[in-house]
Design a protein around this motif. Structure first.
Motif, PDB file in Angstrom:
ATOM      1  N   THR A  48       0.834  -1.190   0.000  1.00 31.09           N
ATOM      2  CA  THR A  48       0.000   0.000   0.000  1.00 31.09           C
ATOM      3  C   THR A  48       0.875   1.249   0.000  1.00 31.09           C
ATOM      4  OG1 THR A  48      -2.000   0.985   0.975  1.00 31.09           O
ATOM      5  CG2 THR A  48      -0.262   0.269   2.501  1.00 31.09           C
ATOM      6  N   GLN A  49       0.243   2.422  -0.185  1.00 27.42           N
ATOM      7  CA  GLN A  49       1.000   3.640  -0.464  1.00 27.42           C
ATOM      8  C   GLN A  49       1.708   4.224   0.748  1.00 27.42           C
ATOM      9  OE1 GLN A  49      -2.317   3.269  -1.050  1.00 27.42           O
ATOM     10  NE2 GLN A  49      -2.633   3.364  -3.244  1.00 27.42           N
ATOM     11  N   SER A  87       0.905   6.690   2.718  1.00 28.92           N
ATOM     12  CA  SER A  87       0.923   8.153   2.714  1.00 28.92           C
ATOM     13  C   SER A  87       0.744   8.680   4.129  1.00 28.92           C
ATOM     14  CB  SER A  87      -0.210   8.697   1.836  1.00 28.92           C
ATOM     15  OG  SER A  87      -0.126   8.178   0.535  1.00 28.92           O
ATOM     16  N   ASN A 101      -3.420  11.289   5.350  1.00 26.77           N
ATOM     17  CA  ASN A 101      -4.560  10.420   5.075  1.00 26.77           C
ATOM     18  C   ASN A 101      -5.608  11.138   4.228  1.00 26.77           C
ATOM     19  OD1 ASN A 101      -3.279   8.561   6.636  1.00 26.77           O
ATOM     20  ND2 ASN A 101      -4.723   8.616   8.335  1.00 26.77           N
ATOM     21  N   TRP A 102      -6.288  10.362   3.398  1.00 28.00           N
ATOM     22  CA  TRP A 102      -7.282  10.925   2.487  1.00 28.00           C
ATOM     23  C   TRP A 102      -8.407  11.588   3.271  1.00 28.00           C
ATOM     24  CZ3 TRP A 102      -9.028   7.642  -2.333  1.00 28.00           C
ATOM     25  CH2 TRP A 102      -9.255   8.513  -3.402  1.00 28.00           C
ATOM     26  N   GLN A 155       1.163  11.249  -1.794  1.00 28.86           N
ATOM     27  CA  GLN A 155       0.027  10.344  -1.963  1.00 28.86           C
ATOM     28  C   GLN A 155       0.390   9.076  -2.734  1.00 28.86           C
ATOM     29  OE1 GLN A 155      -1.897   9.860  -5.012  1.00 28.86           O
ATOM     30  NE2 GLN A 155      -0.261  10.838  -6.156  1.00 28.86           N
ATOM     31  N   ARG A 167      -2.371   7.099  -4.044  1.00 28.93           N
ATOM     32  CA  ARG A 167      -3.518   6.919  -3.168  1.00 28.93           C
ATOM     33  C   ARG A 167      -4.717   7.755  -3.591  1.00 28.93           C
ATOM     34  NH1 ARG A 167      -3.310  10.928   1.133  1.00 28.93           N
ATOM     35  NH2 ARG A 167      -4.212  11.975  -0.671  1.00 28.93           N
ATOM     36  N   SER A 195      -6.675   4.057   6.065  1.00 28.67           N
ATOM     37  CA  SER A 195      -5.843   4.495   4.952  1.00 28.67           C
ATOM     38  C   SER A 195      -5.317   3.312   4.148  1.00 28.67           C
ATOM     39  CB  SER A 195      -4.674   5.356   5.455  1.00 28.67           C
ATOM     40  OG  SER A 195      -3.729   4.559   6.145  1.00 28.67           O
ATOM     41  N   THR A 233      -4.588  -0.712  -2.919  1.00 32.53           N
ATOM     42  CA  THR A 233      -3.210  -1.191  -2.926  1.00 32.53           C
ATOM     43  C   THR A 233      -2.661  -1.274  -4.350  1.00 32.53           C
ATOM     44  OG1 THR A 233      -3.843  -3.507  -3.227  1.00 32.53           O
ATOM     45  CG2 THR A 233      -3.747  -2.692  -0.961  1.00 32.53           C
ATOM     46  N   MET A 254      -1.205   2.889  -7.529  1.00 27.78           N
ATOM     47  CA  MET A 254      -0.033   3.102  -6.697  1.00 27.78           C
ATOM     48  C   MET A 254       1.124   3.428  -7.627  1.00 27.78           C
ATOM     49  SD  MET A 254       1.439   0.692  -3.649  1.00 27.78           S
ATOM     50  CE  MET A 254       3.032   0.981  -2.896  1.00 27.78           C
TER      51      MET A 254
END
Length: 785
Positions: free
Chosen positions: A221-222, A224, A227-228, A276, A279, A311, A315, A390
């Motif tokens: 996963t990213q 980041s 968080n979004w 990001q 993401r 978060s 992926t 990603m």
């Protein structure tokens, strides 16, 4: 930087080493991110949204009781799958576009794969947002309200493995899309066999040597830090959304289309983003919609933000690749066949982009001289976290098998894999060997000490149990201008103030790579004739869809040059207007005017001159504004190449791998911002090392529950795990346009996993092609466990 790169053309500002334009703003804490803009002290009546998550990998809600949650003090509203606002929403996909273009509902990339229902009653993975969402006066109250919601679940059979999911009798996950779990073919991605050039079977029959290899790329996963998040607010019938998604115009399109309100009634504001890595590469996510609906129902601004666990939202697509490659004894490759099975997870999103769209592009720019090429791919639903976007999407997975095939074939032929690469790979617009590929491979080999490479597993032993090895991989660049046609028109503008300062109108959400600095340097370069320097230019850091210009999205690493090409057109208009002012001042025709380095004079009369700043002061003090809109250059020029060389040390007693050195080589066409490009090369290796050795989402196979949605169990590299990284830039290839550049921000992570895997093989003499390459896999391969 060990040595500065050799510039093809010396320019005043482009290609130079200098600080980022936003460095001071960020370091001083003055840069505003989404959390700064949505503080409670600024929005006293703010509410917080919290969504219900499925505890099961595959289930349907039979009934829901929100009565206790509604009575909790501080709860202002609850939306459920039964509410008319939710029921009326169209099915969607979180991959309308890959960020390159802005598209409507009817023009989304994957029309056959509208498999998402916002807050629906069906759950397809543990963590799926389903059933209900709460708006409360605090996040804590919202979380408590979710615990008070009583849900009656019907738990359904689930499947996690894509190979099992393809078998007859496997539980069908999306029967509304397909009666099997194999995603139907899409026009963009192509059929299951999406490349079929020549006759691969005949090529294998006629080849002197054939090899077959397999590689597996698992979930990562990213990671980041930012968080979004979004905040939605209504004023009468006008919706405003603040977001750290980096597709402002696409998010506006998404909200307009899904909520069925005119685009001029939707405003999206996006400030700086704290990294990001793909993401936020989808401007279409369900939380935008239900946050907006909660804001409308409550009459208050509502904020939604992923927790650290949430978060883990999508992926990199896990892909199982196999490859067969055949050649003559002299190393001339005659046939290549690739087959992939992509684990889409619970939703299709951009899986077909990774499994088909990207490899198809790679064939065009790298396999042009191989007569027989076949590619076959199947994207498969499972009940795992969805694979979406990603950094290095599709390229990383393909390179893991591609670099393995080249290394294995070279070994069987008993020739140098660098020689094999140069003999066979390149685009059709240049003869072999490709000059760009030749440059990156020869320099990488020189720096790593390739001539001293030993045969696999037979090198000297250090400290009793440690073995060292070196390896490399290479890949075509991503992306040149001709590959960016789907973006459509690129917009940019320049506002020249009467005092000679400039406001740069080049909207793009800055998420870390430094493309905003590229734009400022490009603007200064284009306006250097009037004496403008980078420090004279102000770039607006917040993208606002009400500003009038469409944003150019930070994907494919292309913003670094696309807007600068357009700014040349805007600068030409500025020159024309300044010449008109000068002609009026000197009372001559404009074609008698010369402007250079901020000085205006008559041709052949240097002494009769005036500075541009003084000239601007003599007018009516109205700023000169020039807008330009044009599409990316269409002339096909191929792409440049990139490569990574790695040296590793493997402890055969413990299975631990330490990456000692990495050399990252990128031909950029034109380096727009040298400091930023090298920062991308160095910083990207955090992801490379992480995915190669540590990062993987692990599931409980019996329950379907992911076990490491946190940064304790989900291992990421620390500074102690990082090697010495040597960035190397080139300007060998040249694309279309004044600069002829190519992006590198995504590509710097592509070759690392295979380079490290090949280096591990060179060290210990046993191949492990299932990443991450963890100590237990090494010890098992060595027969120690």
């Amino acid at each position: 930087m060990s040595t500065q790169f050799k510039r093809r053309v010396t320019r005043k500002y482009l290609g130079t080493y200098r600080p980022r334009i936003d460095g001071w703003e960020k370091a001083s804490g003055r840069a505003e991110f989404i959390d700064d803009m949505t503080l409670k002290c600024r929005l006293p009546d703010i509410l917080y949204a919290k969504a219900l998550h499925s505890p099961y990998p595959h289930a349907v809600i039979k009934n829901i009781d929100i009565s206790k949650a509604e009575k909790l003090p501080g709860v202002e509203a609850i939306l459920t799958y039964k509410d008319p606002e939710i029921v009326s929403l169209k099915p969607m996909n979180a991959g309308w576009t890959d960020g390159v273009d802005t598209v409507s509902y009817e023009r989304m990339m994957w029309k056959k794969l509208r498999d998402r229902r916002i807050l629906g009653s069906h759950a397809y993975w543990v963590g799926d947002e389903v059933g209900a969402v709460v708006a409360a006066k605090s996040e804590r109250i919202g979380e408590e309200a979710l615990r008070l919601i009583k849900v009656e679940w019907e738990v359904l059979p689930f499947v996690l493995d894509p190979l099992e999911s393809m078998q007859p009798g496997a539980p069908v996950i999306h029967p509304e899309i397909s009666q099997s779990n194999i995603l139907p073919a899409e026009p963009i991605g192509g059929a299951d066999v999406f490349v079929n050039i020549g006759d691969v079977e005949r090529g294998f029959t006629e080849a002197d040597i054939n090899i077959e290899v397999k590689a597996i790329y698992h979930n990562a996963t990213q990671c980041s830090l930012d968080n979004w998040c979004c905040l939605a607010s209504w004023k009468d019938d006008q919706l405003t959304v603040w977001s750290n998604s980096y597709e402002a115009d696409q998010t506006r399109m998404f909200l307009s289309e899904m909520l069925e309100i005119p685009q001029n009634k939707v405003r999206v504001i996006s400030p700086f983003v704290g990294g990001q890595f793909g993401r936020g590469d989808t401007g279409e996510d369900p939380f935008f919609i239900y946050t907006a609906l909660l804001a409308k129902r409550t009459g208050s601004p509502v904020k939604f933000k992923h927790t650290r666990r949430e978060s883990f939202h999508n992926t990199r697509q896990p892909i199982i690749y196999t490859c067969k490659m055949g050649s003559a004894k002299d190393g001339t490759i005659s046939s290549s066949y690739f087959k992939s099975i992509g684990n889409a997870g619970a939703y299709a999103d951009h899986t077909c982009f990774a499994t088909k769209f990207v490899p198809q592009e790679i064939v065009e720019v790298s396999f042009a001289h191989i007569p027989n090429v076949k590619m076959e791919s199947y994207a498969v639903y499972t009940n795992k976290i969805p694979g979406c976007m990603m950094r290095g999407v599709g390229n990383n997975q393909f390179n893991l098998i591609f670099g393995l095939a080249v290394d294995a074939l070279a070994e069987k032929l008993d020739i140098d894999p660098i020689e094999l690469a140069l003999k066979n790979f390149g685009h059709k617009w240049e003869k072999l060997p490709d000059k760009s590929l030749e440059a990156v491979l020869h320099e990488g080999a020189r720096r790593i000490g390739w001539e001293k490479r030993h045969k696999p597993g037979i090198g000297r032993t250090y400290d009793g149990s440690k073995k060292r090895g070196i390896g490399f991989s290479f890949h075509p660049g991503w992306h040149a201008a001709w590959q960016e046609q789907r973006r459509g028109t690129i917009q940019a503008g320049i506002k020249l103030n009467p005092d000679g300062t400039v406001v740069l109108l080049a909207p793009t959400v800055e998420c870390g790579p430094g493309s905003n600095t590229c734009n400022v340097l490009g603007c200064a370069e284009a306006l250097s004739f009037i004496g403008v320097k980078p420090e004279d230019i102000r770039w607006a850091s917040t993208v606002d869809t009400d500003s009038g210009l469409k944003d150019t999205v930070q994907t494919d690493s292309a913003v670094s040059y696309l807007q600068s090409e357009v700014l040349l057109e805007a600068a030409a208009k500025i020159r024309e207007e300044v010449m008109k002012l000068a002609a009026k001042h000197f009372k001559v025709r404009p074609d008698q005017i010369v402007i250079e380095d901020g000085l205006v004079c008559l041709k052949g009369q240097v002494k009769k001159s005036i500075t541009v700043k003084k000239l601007l002061q003599k007018g009516d003090l109205v700023p000169i504004v020039a807008m330009a809109s044009s599409r990316p250059h269409t002339r096909k020029t191929g792409v440049p190449y990139q490569a990574t060389f790695a040296e590793v040390e493997v402890d055969t007693a413990t299975g631990q791998t330490q990456v000692l050195r990495m050399i990252i080589l990128n031909d950029c066409g034109t380096v727009m911002f040298a400091s930023g490009a090298e920062a991308q090369q160095c910083g990207g290796q955090c992801m490379t090392v992480g995915e190669s050795l540590f990062e993987e989402i692990v599931y409980d196979e019996k329950t379907g529950v992911p076990l490491d949605f946190n940064w304790v169990e989900y291992k990421i590299p620390t500074i102690a795990d990082m090697p010495k990284v040597e960035p190397v830039l080139f300007e060998v290839w040249k694309g279309a346009g004044e600069y002829g550049a190519c992006g590198i921000g995504e590509g710097v992570v592509t070759c690392g996993p295979r380079a490290i895997a090949n280096a591990i093989y060179n060290a210990i003499g046993v191949r492990i092609d299932d990443i991450p390459i963890t100590p237990d896999k090494i010890l098992k391969a060595l027969g120690r466990i």
